[in-house]
Write a protein that holds these residues in place. Structure first.
Motif, PDB file in Angstrom:
ATOM      1  N   SER A 116     -27.878  22.318   4.701  1.00  0.00           N
ATOM      2  CA  SER A 116     -28.802  21.402   5.371  1.00  0.00           C
ATOM      3  C   SER A 116     -28.287  19.979   5.146  1.00  0.00           C
ATOM      4  N   ARG A 117     -28.853  19.015   5.868  1.00  0.00           N
ATOM      5  CA  ARG A 117     -28.484  17.613   5.686  1.00  0.00           C
ATOM      6  C   ARG A 117     -29.727  16.852   5.243  1.00  0.00           C
ATOM      7  N   LYS A 118     -29.537  15.985   4.241  1.00  0.00           N
ATOM      8  CA  LYS A 118     -30.651  15.189   3.724  1.00  0.00           C
ATOM      9  C   LYS A 118     -30.246  13.726   3.659  1.00  0.00           C
ATOM     10  N   VAL A 119     -31.086  12.874   4.223  1.00  0.00           N
ATOM     11  CA  VAL A 119     -30.929  11.436   4.039  1.00  0.00           C
ATOM     12  C   VAL A 119     -31.783  11.071   2.826  1.00  0.00           C
ATOM     13  N   PRO A 120     -31.177  10.623   1.720  1.00  0.00           N
ATOM     14  CA  PRO A 120     -31.941  10.346   0.498  1.00  0.00           C
ATOM     15  C   PRO A 120     -33.105   9.387   0.738  1.00  0.00           C
ATOM     16  N   MET A 121     -34.189   9.629   0.016  1.00  0.00           N
ATOM     17  CA  MET A 121     -35.394   8.824   0.197  1.00  0.00           C
ATOM     18  C   MET A 121     -35.145   7.340  -0.045  1.00  0.00           C
ATOM     19  N   ASN A 122     -34.337   7.008  -1.050  1.00  0.00           N
ATOM     20  CA  ASN A 122     -34.075   5.601  -1.326  1.00  0.00           C
ATOM     21  C   ASN A 122     -33.363   4.926  -0.158  1.00  0.00           C
ATOM     22  N   GLU A 123     -32.462   5.652   0.487  1.00  0.00           N
ATOM     23  CA  GLU A 123     -31.766   5.104   1.657  1.00  0.00           C
ATOM     24  C   GLU A 123     -32.758   4.839   2.783  1.00  0.00           C
ATOM     25  N   ILE A 124     -33.698   5.768   2.985  1.00  0.00           N
ATOM     26  CA  ILE A 124     -34.714   5.596   4.015  1.00  0.00           C
ATOM     27  C   ILE A 124     -35.620   4.408   3.687  1.00  0.00           C
ATOM     28  N   ARG A 125     -36.034   4.313   2.430  1.00  0.00           N
ATOM     29  CA  ARG A 125     -36.908   3.212   2.006  1.00  0.00           C
ATOM     30  C   ARG A 125     -36.252   1.862   2.248  1.00  0.00           C
ATOM     31  N   GLN A 126     -34.975   1.764   1.893  1.00  0.00           N
ATOM     32  CA  GLN A 126     -34.255   0.502   2.081  1.00  0.00           C
ATOM     33  C   GLN A 126     -34.129   0.160   3.562  1.00  0.00           C
ATOM     34  N   ARG A 127     -33.828   1.154   4.389  1.00  0.00           N
ATOM     35  CA  ARG A 127     -33.672   0.902   5.818  1.00  0.00           C
ATOM     36  C   ARG A 127     -35.010   0.505   6.450  1.00  0.00           C
ATOM     37  N   LEU A 128     -36.091   1.178   6.051  1.00  0.00           N
ATOM     38  CA  LEU A 128     -37.410   0.823   6.568  1.00  0.00           C
ATOM     39  C   LEU A 128     -37.790  -0.599   6.162  1.00  0.00           C
ATOM     40  N   LEU A 129     -37.500  -0.956   4.911  1.00  0.00           N
ATOM     41  CA  LEU A 129     -37.819  -2.304   4.446  1.00  0.00           C
ATOM     42  C   LEU A 129     -37.018  -3.352   5.219  1.00  0.00           C
ATOM     43  N   LYS A 130     -35.746  -3.077   5.451  1.00  0.00           N
ATOM     44  CA  LYS A 130     -34.903  -4.008   6.195  1.00  0.00           C
ATOM     45  C   LYS A 130     -35.452  -4.234   7.602  1.00  0.00           C
ATOM     46  N   ASN A 131     -35.923  -3.150   8.248  1.00  0.00           N
ATOM     47  CA  ASN A 131     -36.438  -3.258   9.615  1.00  0.00           C
ATOM     48  C   ASN A 131     -37.836  -3.866   9.672  1.00  0.00           C
ATOM     49  N   GLN A 132     -38.626  -3.701   8.592  1.00  0.00           N
ATOM     50  CA  GLN A 132     -40.038  -4.093   8.634  1.00  0.00           C
ATOM     51  C   GLN A 132     -40.343  -5.384   7.894  1.00  0.00           C
ATOM     52  N   GLU A 133     -39.378  -5.919   7.173  1.00  0.00           N
ATOM     53  CA  GLU A 133     -39.645  -7.061   6.305  1.00  0.00           C
ATOM     54  C   GLU A 133     -40.249  -8.241   7.063  1.00  0.00           C
ATOM     55  N   LYS A 134     -39.806  -8.458   8.285  1.00  0.00           N
ATOM     56  CA  LYS A 134     -40.316  -9.605   9.060  1.00  0.00           C
ATOM     57  C   LYS A 134     -41.771  -9.432   9.474  1.00  0.00           C
ATOM     58  N   TYR A 135     -42.307  -8.233   9.353  1.00  0.00           N
ATOM     59  CA  TYR A 135     -43.706  -7.986   9.712  1.00  0.00           C
ATOM     60  C   TYR A 135     -44.623  -7.938   8.483  1.00  0.00           C
ATOM     61  N   MET A 136     -44.056  -8.101   7.274  1.00  0.00           N
ATOM     62  CA  MET A 136     -44.825  -7.938   6.041  1.00  0.00           C
ATOM     63  C   MET A 136     -45.304  -9.283   5.501  1.00  0.00           C
ATOM     64  N   ARG A 137     -46.388  -9.262   4.759  1.00  0.00           N
ATOM     65  CA  ARG A 137     -46.966 -10.487   4.205  1.00  0.00           C
ATOM     66  C   ARG A 137     -46.059 -11.088   3.133  1.00  0.00           C
ATOM     67  N   LEU A 138     -45.652 -10.306   2.168  1.00  0.00           N
ATOM     68  CA  LEU A 138     -44.633 -10.683   1.190  1.00  0.00           C
ATOM     69  C   LEU A 138     -44.862 -12.060   0.562  1.00  0.00           C
ATOM     70  N   GLN A 139     -46.038 -12.263   0.011  1.00  0.00           N
ATOM     71  CA  GLN A 139     -46.293 -13.491  -0.728  1.00  0.00           C
ATOM     72  C   GLN A 139     -45.619 -13.413  -2.102  1.00  0.00           C
ATOM     73  N   THR A 140     -45.006 -14.504  -2.511  1.00  0.00           N
ATOM     74  CA  THR A 140     -44.356 -14.550  -3.820  1.00  0.00           C
ATOM     75  C   THR A 140     -45.414 -14.610  -4.922  1.00  0.00           C
ATOM     76  N   ASP A 141     -44.974 -14.432  -6.159  1.00  0.00           N
ATOM     77  CA  ASP A 141     -45.896 -14.531  -7.298  1.00  0.00           C
ATOM     78  C   ASP A 141     -46.585 -15.893  -7.315  1.00  0.00           C
ATOM     79  N   GLU A 142     -45.826 -16.956  -7.024  1.00  0.00           N
ATOM     80  CA  GLU A 142     -46.378 -18.308  -7.034  1.00  0.00           C
ATOM     81  C   GLU A 142     -47.442 -18.473  -5.962  1.00  0.00           C
TER      82      GLU A 142
END
Length: 238
Positions: free
Chosen positions: A60-86
Motif C-alpha cells: 500500500s502507499r501512505k503519505v505520512p500524517m506529518n507531511e499532510i499536516r505541514q502541507r495543510l498548514l502551508k495551504n491554510q495559513e493565510k486563512y488562520m487567525r494566528l495571533q502571536t503570544d504578544e
C-alpha cells in the motif's frame, strides 16, 4: 498542419504523460508517499501456452500524517487567525470574552484574565482533523482509500465576512479539501483492515508534537471525528 497557420492539439503520448508525472513527483507537486503494509499475492500469466504462477509482494502507499499536516498548514495559513503570544496577552478581558462567545464558548464566568487568554490561545491553535475511508473495486480488485481533512472552525479560521481578499471564495470548501493518506489493495475484511493498523497508529502518535507556522506559532492537531464504512467508523480515532 503543414501549409496553413492553424494549430491543432496533439494528444500526449504515454511516455510524455509518464515523464510529466515523474517531474511533478520529483519537484514535490505531488506526493506518492511511502511503501507500507506488504502483502503477498500470486500473479498468473500465460507464456507459450503455459499457465505460470509467480509470487509477488505488493505494498500500500501512505503519505505520512506529518507531511499532510505541514502541507495543510502551508495551504491554510493565510486563512488562520494566528495571533502571536504578544497579541493574545494584549487582549483585554472583554475582548477575550467576546471572542469566546463568538465561538460558542460560555464556561468562563470564574476565569481570571490569564486563564481567558490561555483559552483563546488554545482554541486558535488547535485544528480538528477528520479521517474518512471507503472501499472500492477496480477491475475486480478491492482497494481501500483513506483521506484526512481539517474541520472548518471559526475559532481557528477567519469567518467569511472577516476574510475580504476574495469575496467569492468558498472558505469552508477550501479549508475542508481532503488529502490522500493511504491507498492500497485491500478488501473490507477485518484482516485486511487490521494490516494497516500499525501504520495508522504510528501516524496518530506524531500528533503529540505541534507543527510550526512561518511565524513560529505552534499548531496542534486533534483527531476527533471519523467517517466511513463498517466497524471503523464506530471508533473515535478510526
Amino acid at each position: 498542419m503543414p501549409g496553413n497557420e492553424i494549430s491543432m492539439p496533439c494528444t500526449s503520448t504515454t511516455q510524455m504523460v509518464k515523464e510529466k508525472w515523474a517531474a511533478d513527483i520529483e519537484d514535490g507537486t505531488y506526493s506518492i508517499g511511502i511503501d507500507c503494509a506488504p502483502k503477498e499475492m500470486t500473479v498468473v500469466t500465460c507464456r507459450d501456452g503455459e499457465v505460470v504462477e509467480q509470487p509477488v509482494t505488493i505494498y500500500s502507499r501512505k503519505v505520512p500524517m506529518n507531511e499532510i499536516r505541514q502541507r495543510l498548514l502551508k495551504n491554510q495559513e493565510k486563512y488562520m487567525r494566528l495571533q502571536t503570544d504578544e497579541q493574545v496577552d494584549a487582549l483585554s478581558k472583554d475582548e477575550a470574552i467576546k471572542f469566546l462567545k463568538q465561538n460558542q464558548e460560555h464556561q468562563f464566568a470564574d476565569m481570571e484574565i490569564t486563564e481567558l487568554r490561555a483559552k483563546v490561545k488554545a482554541l486558535q491553535r488547535n485544528r480538528h482533523l477528520v479521517m474518512w475511508h471507503d472501499h472500492g473495486t477496480i477491475l475486480g480488485q478491492g482497494y481501500i482509500f483513506i483521506t484526512v481533512k481539517v474541520i472548518y472552525d471559526t475559532s481557528v479560521f477567519f469567518r467569511k465576512d472577516e476574510y475580504s481578499l476574495n469575496s467569492t471564495l468558498n472558505l469552508q470548501g477550501t479549508i475542508e479539501k481532503p488529502e490522500v493518506h493511504v491507498i492500497g489493495i485491500a478488501s473490507s475484511s477485518h484482516e485486511d483492515q487490521a494490516a494497516l493498523i500499525p501504520e495508522r497508529v504510528s501516524c496518530l502518535r506524531t500528533l503529540n508534537s505541534p507543527i510550526m507556522t512561518t511565524a513560529g506559532i505552534p499548531i496542534n492537531d486533534t483527531v476527533r471525528f471519523f467517517a466511513g464504512d463498517g466497524p471503523a467508523r464506530n471508533f473515535e480515532r478510526g
